[in-house]
Design a protein around this motif. Structure first.
Motif, PDB file in Angstrom:
ATOM      1  N   SER A 154     -13.441 -15.303 -50.209  1.00 49.14           N
ATOM      2  CA  SER A 154     -13.441 -13.793 -50.276  1.00 49.14           C
ATOM      3  C   SER A 154     -12.804 -13.243 -51.336  1.00 49.14           C
ATOM      4  N   ASP A 155     -12.952 -14.057 -52.557  1.00 48.80           N
ATOM      5  CA  ASP A 155     -12.105 -13.611 -53.841  1.00 48.80           C
ATOM      6  C   ASP A 155     -12.355 -12.218 -54.277  1.00 48.80           C
ATOM      7  N   TYR A 156     -13.680 -11.864 -54.046  1.00 47.29           N
ATOM      8  CA  TYR A 156     -14.658 -10.563 -54.492  1.00 47.29           C
ATOM      9  C   TYR A 156     -14.742  -9.691 -53.649  1.00 47.29           C
ATOM     10  N   VAL A 157     -14.160  -9.617 -52.237  1.00 46.51           N
ATOM     11  CA  VAL A 157     -14.487  -8.397 -51.585  1.00 46.51           C
ATOM     12  C   VAL A 157     -13.696  -7.096 -52.018  1.00 46.51           C
ATOM     13  N   THR A 158     -14.116  -6.042 -51.866  1.00 40.94           N
ATOM     14  CA  THR A 158     -13.674  -4.984 -52.426  1.00 40.94           C
ATOM     15  C   THR A 158     -12.396  -4.542 -52.372  1.00 40.94           C
ATOM     16  N   TYR A 159     -11.503  -4.553 -51.431  1.00 43.50           N
ATOM     17  CA  TYR A 159     -10.393  -4.281 -51.254  1.00 43.50           C
ATOM     18  C   TYR A 159      -9.274  -5.588 -51.399  1.00 43.50           C
ATOM     19  N   PRO A 160      -7.950  -5.009 -51.518  1.00 41.15           N
ATOM     20  CA  PRO A 160      -7.153  -6.081 -51.989  1.00 41.15           C
ATOM     21  C   PRO A 160      -6.631  -6.802 -50.690  1.00 41.15           C
ATOM     22  N   ILE A 161      -6.424  -8.094 -50.678  1.00 47.39           N
ATOM     23  CA  ILE A 161      -6.031  -8.726 -49.506  1.00 47.39           C
ATOM     24  C   ILE A 161      -4.441  -9.223 -50.151  1.00 47.39           C
ATOM     25  N   LYS A 162      -3.668  -8.911 -48.978  1.00 48.29           N
ATOM     26  CA  LYS A 162      -2.119  -9.193 -49.320  1.00 48.29           C
ATOM     27  C   LYS A 162      -1.822  -9.870 -48.208  1.00 48.29           C
TER      28      LYS A 162
ATOM     29  N   THR B  25       3.117  -9.875 -50.617  1.00 48.06           N
ATOM     30  CA  THR B  25       2.652 -10.493 -51.834  1.00 48.06           C
ATOM     31  C   THR B  25       1.666  -9.476 -52.534  1.00 48.06           C
ATOM     32  N   ASP B  26       1.325  -9.667 -53.744  1.00 44.05           N
ATOM     33  CA  ASP B  26       0.263  -8.752 -54.538  1.00 44.05           C
ATOM     34  C   ASP B  26      -0.895  -9.153 -54.121  1.00 44.05           C
ATOM     35  N   ALA B  27      -1.871  -8.583 -54.330  1.00 48.02           N
ATOM     36  CA  ALA B  27      -3.391  -8.895 -54.013  1.00 48.02           C
ATOM     37  C   ALA B  27      -3.808 -10.252 -54.427  1.00 48.02           C
ATOM     38  N   ILE B  28      -4.178 -10.891 -53.479  1.00 49.65           N
ATOM     39  CA  ILE B  28      -4.421 -12.420 -53.829  1.00 49.65           C
ATOM     40  C   ILE B  28      -5.773 -12.601 -54.403  1.00 49.65           C
ATOM     41  N   ASN B  29      -6.613 -11.810 -53.773  1.00 48.01           N
ATOM     42  CA  ASN B  29      -8.142 -11.656 -54.503  1.00 48.01           C
ATOM     43  C   ASN B  29      -8.238 -10.868 -55.786  1.00 48.01           C
ATOM     44  N   ASN B  30      -9.542 -11.275 -56.620  1.00 47.96           N
ATOM     45  CA  ASN B  30      -9.695 -10.434 -57.771  1.00 47.96           C
ATOM     46  C   ASN B  30     -10.314  -9.256 -57.482  1.00 47.96           C
ATOM     47  N   MET B  31     -11.351  -9.036 -56.435  1.00 48.92           N
ATOM     48  CA  MET B  31     -11.859  -7.911 -55.905  1.00 48.92           C
ATOM     49  C   MET B  31     -13.100  -7.745 -56.842  1.00 48.92           C
ATOM     50  N   ILE B  32     -13.023  -7.623 -58.311  1.00 44.33           N
ATOM     51  CA  ILE B  32     -14.203  -7.296 -59.053  1.00 44.33           C
ATOM     52  C   ILE B  32     -14.608  -8.658 -59.670  1.00 44.33           C
ATOM     53  N   PRO B  33     -15.568  -9.144 -59.436  1.00 48.39           N
ATOM     54  CA  PRO B  33     -16.179 -10.403 -60.031  1.00 48.39           C
ATOM     55  C   PRO B  33     -16.336 -10.162 -61.390  1.00 48.39           C
ATOM     56  N   LEU B  34     -16.141 -11.345 -62.244  1.00 52.25           N
ATOM     57  CA  LEU B  34     -16.503 -11.174 -63.535  1.00 52.25           C
ATOM     58  C   LEU B  34     -17.984 -10.765 -63.859  1.00 52.25           C
ATOM     59  N   TRP B  35     -18.937 -11.269 -63.190  1.00 48.53           N
ATOM     60  CA  TRP B  35     -20.139 -11.274 -63.304  1.00 48.53           C
ATOM     61  C   TRP B  35     -20.638  -9.730 -62.969  1.00 48.53           C
ATOM     62  N   LYS B  36     -19.917  -9.131 -62.518  1.00 50.67           N
ATOM     63  CA  LYS B  36     -20.344  -7.564 -62.060  1.00 50.67           C
ATOM     64  C   LYS B  36     -19.779  -6.764 -63.165  1.00 50.67           C
ATOM     65  N   LYS B  37     -18.872  -7.241 -64.051  1.00 52.18           N
ATOM     66  CA  LYS B  37     -18.317  -6.417 -64.941  1.00 52.18           C
ATOM     67  C   LYS B  37     -19.290  -6.123 -66.365  1.00 52.18           C
TER      68      LYS B  37
ATOM     69  N   LEU C 214      -6.021   1.510 -49.107  1.00 53.53           N
ATOM     70  CA  LEU C 214      -6.982   0.736 -48.365  1.00 53.53           C
ATOM     71  C   LEU C 214      -6.725  -0.579 -48.763  1.00 53.53           C
ATOM     72  N   GLN C 215      -6.413  -1.597 -47.673  1.00 52.02           N
ATOM     73  CA  GLN C 215      -6.081  -2.847 -47.945  1.00 52.02           C
ATOM     74  C   GLN C 215      -6.429  -3.713 -46.569  1.00 52.02           C
ATOM     75  N   ILE C 216      -6.349  -5.006 -46.844  1.00 52.80           N
ATOM     76  CA  ILE C 216      -6.469  -5.896 -45.837  1.00 52.80           C
ATOM     77  C   ILE C 216      -5.048  -6.933 -45.839  1.00 52.80           C
ATOM     78  N   LYS C 217      -4.348  -7.111 -44.818  1.00 54.57           N
ATOM     79  CA  LYS C 217      -3.142  -7.814 -44.811  1.00 54.57           C
ATOM     80  C   LYS C 217      -3.051  -9.132 -43.773  1.00 54.57           C
ATOM     81  N   ILE C 218      -2.613 -10.099 -44.146  1.00 54.99           N
ATOM     82  CA  ILE C 218      -2.626 -11.166 -43.548  1.00 54.99           C
ATOM     83  C   ILE C 218      -1.056 -11.865 -43.197  1.00 54.99           C
ATOM     84  N   SER C 219      -1.001 -12.318 -42.003  1.00 53.06           N
ATOM     85  CA  SER C 219       0.317 -12.622 -41.903  1.00 53.06           C
ATOM     86  C   SER C 219       0.353 -13.846 -40.849  1.00 53.06           C
ATOM     87  N   ILE C 220       1.287 -14.745 -40.993  1.00 53.39           N
ATOM     88  CA  ILE C 220       1.420 -16.012 -40.117  1.00 53.39           C
ATOM     89  C   ILE C 220       2.707 -16.202 -39.532  1.00 53.39           C
ATOM     90  N   ASP C 221       2.945 -16.622 -38.092  1.00 49.75           N
ATOM     91  CA  ASP C 221       3.823 -16.627 -37.417  1.00 49.75           C
ATOM     92  C   ASP C 221       3.724 -18.224 -36.878  1.00 49.75           C
TER      93      ASP C 221
END
Length: 619
Positions: free
Chosen positions: A199-207, A221-233, A60-67
């Motif tokens: 959107s650095d901490y949305v649940t799913y990877p953004i590529k 690319t690899d996931a741009i976002n961290n997904m799990i914020p440090l404060w939630k750990k 499950l992921q989100i993908k972004i592309s530019i043309d």
């Protein structure tokens, strides 16, 4: 297919959504990513009960592309997708939210975390694009559909071929305008920075699909976002360096923070907070444009870059983030509809910060000294701000230099050394510790083994005035006219001498005019010839502070020239009064200006003073 009209008030309402509700165009990407995240959440949740949906959660992921050639920005997810009816209902009706419906349907069973709540976030896309195309295939369905619109004129829905489930949104980015650079939304760097920001901490990877300009090959690319914020750990699993790296990356400070405050609250209002007390003030801290505030998140999505309501002014140096799922946001998710929840969070955060500072003072004194040297003025400001509303919370956090200890002490420590019969906390004001130490009044008091607090910050005396007392011990400025440790017999004797010299003092006072309110002999100066004191509420130090402020307000302390009765100068003045009153007048001006210099006050006419001194020396 014929074009359908929006079910809301069409162009007028859509124009409102695009031009009024959102104040910052770049948040369009946050909204579309949040919607995609919701779609992935829905699919993940539904697959738990619908066994026909075979979902590999790792994919499950989100993908972004530019043309750039086509001027398109595409956001794609492999989430739940939408059928024809949902496209029409969710996208054809402004402010109709599928996420909100889904959340309400499930809340009775489980608490789910759905970001999209209002159904207007999607329309923020029209702030940067002149056409939006949505292609979607719902999980479990065979058919796929395309929704297409160029704005308020309406939309079209048509059947398409689409193999994979999920939704693809294609934005046709506007051409640049005079005051708007839309090209930046076609730049990889800009899009990545917006993802990290909002959107650095949305649940799913953004590529991202990135095009190599040389080879013309597209790579993911690899996931741009961290997904799990440090404060939630789990705090137990976070290393000290993890906190430092986060702080330095997030707040652009290369020095380690003095204190890390990681706290969590659950109950009526739930939130996670990760805050830092810097070792140094921010580079723009003393700039009038400096903005206080903590970053505010809702479910890991950035809502406000600097939420000033989360911090009182006196704690404006604190950096950090607060993340709460319980905030009532307005439909643009940019501001809060009501501040009751925010006030509760802010109050708790303030208490937590003060508790941590008190603990630092008690257990890490050296570190607290460093903190207070940098931000102590803020704490003092908090004492007298808002008519002293916070003084009881802050009085044990202020420290002052002690004449006896030769270091900073708290008021509690000062009082702990006092004799039970004593009721006075003595203090003196000046520009530096060394200058205060040379004050005539200080020397006399130190001889009596009294402890004196040295106040060197411009706010210090205002702080003590606001506190008024500490543990029923009153504060006394030793440079005031009414400060006197003499015995009753000594006072009577001094009063007698002053009465006998009344005519002389009247002549001297007349020479100085309105400069002084009184002239008298004193017995508290030991070997020093004279000093300036004040009478009334406004002291000499307060006069300096208020008159130095960039306002039209100016005050004058009622100055008293006190002359040491046991010094040779007292005899000289009496002799001049009897034999040479004109020279007495000149002596008066010299002595008064000398006293001003000792007190750190400016000499209004230095040329006259120089001439008078030279005249006296030449005799």
């Amino acid at each position: 297919m014929a074009k359908k009209q929006f079910k809301a008030e069409s162009k007028k309402l859509l124009d409102l959504m695009i031009n009024s509700i959102y104040t910052n165009k770049e948040i369009f990407l946050r909204e579309l990513i949040s919607n995609a995240n919701d779609a992935l959440d829905k699919l993940s949740y539904k697959s738990l009960t619908d066994k026909s949906l075979k979902v590999d959660r790792k994919k499950l992921q989100i993908k972004i592309s530019i043309d750039k050639e086509r001027r398109t920005l595409t956001i794609k997810d492999n989430g739940i997708g939408m059928d024809k009816e949902e496209l029409s209902t969710n996208l054809g009706t402004i402010a109709k939210s599928g996420s909100l419906d889904f959340k309400e349907a499930l809340e009775k069973k489980d608490k789910v975390n759905i970001i999209g709540q209002f159904g207007v976030g999607f329309y923020s896309a029209f702030m940067v694009s002149n056409k939006v195309v949505v292609e979607s295939k719902k999980a479990g369905e065979e058919e796929a559909y395309k929704w297409e619109s160029s704005g308020a004129d309406g939309y079209e829905i048509s059947k398409i071929d689409k193999d994979d489930i999920g939704t693809t949104i294609t934005l046709y980015i506007k051409e640049n305008e005079k005051d708007e650079n839309y090209d930046e939304y076609l730049e990889e760097f800009k899009i990545k920075s917006l993802i990290k920001k909002y959107s650095d901490y949305v649940t799913y990877p953004i590529k991202m699909d990135v095009l190599d300009e040389k080879t013309k090959k597209v790579s993911e690319t690899d996931a741009i976002n961290n997904m799990i914020p440090l404060w939630k750990k789990d705090k137990k699993k976070i290393k000290e360096e993890d906190y430092y790296n986060f702080y330095q990356e997030k707040f652009f400070d290369y020095a380690k923070p003095l204190k890390v405050i990681h706290t969590k609250a659950e109950g009526l209002i739930s939130y996670d907070a990760l805050m830092f007390i810097p070792a140094n003030p921010p580079y723009d801290f003393y700039n009038k444009d400096y903005e206080k505030g903590l970053q505010l998140y809702s479910n890991g999505v950035l809502i406000m870059e600097k939420c000033s309501d989360l911090l009182p002014d006196y704690l404006n140096f604190v950096k950090g983030v607060v993340d709460s799922p319980d905030l009532s946001l307005n439909i643009s998710r940019e501001m809060l509809q009501q501040n009751r929840q925010l006030k509760i969070i802010a109050k708790n955060i303030e208490k937590k910060i003060l508790k941590e500072l008190a603990e630092m003072l008690e257990k890490e004194r050296d570190k607290y000294e460093v903190f207070f040297k940098t931000f102590g003025v803020n704490i003092k400001y908090g004492v007298y701000d808002n008519f002293g509303a916070k003084k009881d919370d802050l009085k044990d956090l202020v420290i002052f230099y002690s004449s006896k200890e030769k270091k900073n002490v708290t008021l509690k420590e000062y009082v702990s050394r006092m004799d039970e019969k004593e009721d006075t906390i003595y203090y003196a004001c000046g520009e530096t510790i060394s200058k205060i130490d040379m004050m005539p009044q200080v020397e006399s008091l130190k001889d009596k083994n009294k402890e004196i607090l040295y106040l060197t910050d411009y706010v210090d005396e205002f702080v003590l005035k606001m506190l008024d007392k500490y543990n029923d011990k009153k504060f006394v400025n030793i440079a005031t006219n009414d400060f006197d440790l003499s015995s009753e017999d000594e006072k009577k004797e001094l009063n007698k001498k002053n009465e006998e010299s009344k005519e002389m003092f009247d002549l001297m006072k007349k020479e100085l005019g309105e400069e002084v309110s009184n002239i008298k002999f004193t017995n508290k100066l030991k070997k020093h010839p004279l000093c300036l004191t004040s009478e009334g509420e406004v002291t000499v130090e307060m006069q300096k502070v208020i008159n130095a402020m960039p306002t039209d307000e100016h005050v004058n302390a009622k100055l008293v020239l006190e002359i040491n009765e046991n010094h040779e100068i007292a005899k000289k003045l009496k002799d001049l009064f009897e034999n040479d009153k004109e020279t007495l007048k000149k002596y008066t001006k010299i002595l008064y200006n000398e006293a001003r210099i000792i007190e750190g006050l400016p000499v209004e006419n230095p040329t006259e003073l120089s001439n008078l001194v030279c005249e006296m020396l030449s005799k």
